[in-house]
Design an enzyme around this catalytic site. Structure first.
Site, PDB file in Angstrom:
ATOM      1  CD  GLU A   1       6.184  53.810  22.527  1.00 56.09           C
ATOM      2  OE1 GLU A   1       5.991  54.685  21.673  1.00 56.09           O
ATOM      3  OE2 GLU A   1       7.197  53.775  23.244  1.00 56.09           O
TER       4      GLU A   1
ATOM      5  CB  CYS B   1      10.408  55.498  17.516  1.00 58.24           C
ATOM      6  SG  CYS B   1      10.715  53.826  18.136  1.00 58.24           S
TER       7      CYS B   1
END
Length: 139
Positions: A70, A96
């Protein structure tokens, strides 16, 4: 999600292969996978710092040479001046906590993930936002 899975094949992380794709209006804006910053030796070449330190998955993300898929996807978009505001990101695993915060501030409106990562706190954080969070299921 097929493109995210394809991006994950480029991964240089020993622990987990993750791919991500940001799209808006059916156009791919950026792709990424987890791996070290440009110009550094890959973990596949020198080993995993986190394994050496016996750090469990989902903990102490700062003690890693690599970036998450990401993060690399957002960085790629920024590098080329592409706005990801109101876009969708497809990720092979749920984000996360660090990546969740980045996706929130980048203006991502929808997160589609195929597998669940060990960071439950990130999911809790994302449910406080107006971001649509979807688990990808075949069929």
């Amino acid at each position: 999600m097929n493109f995210a899975n394809l991006a994950a094949t480029r991964c240089t992380c020993i622990r987990r292969s993750v791919g991500a794709v940001i799209e808006k209006n059916n156009q791919i804006l950026a792709t990424g996978y987890n791996g070290v910053p440009r110009g550094l030796k890959h973990c596949t070449e020198i080993g995993c710092l986190r394994d050496d330190m016996k750090i469990p998955s989902g903990e102490r993300h700062e003690l890693c040479r690599g970036l998450h898929a990401e993060q690399n996807t957002l960085i790629q978009a920024a590098r080329y001046g592409i706005s990801v505001d109101e876009a969708t990101i497809y990720i092979t695993f749920s984000p996360c906590m660090i990546c969740a915060k980045m996706l929130i501030n980048a203006g991502i409106k929808r997160i589609v993930y195929a597998g669940e990562y060990t960071d439950k706190a990130a999911i809790e954080l994302l449910t406080e936002t107006k971001i649509v969070l979807e688990e990808f299921r075949l069929g």
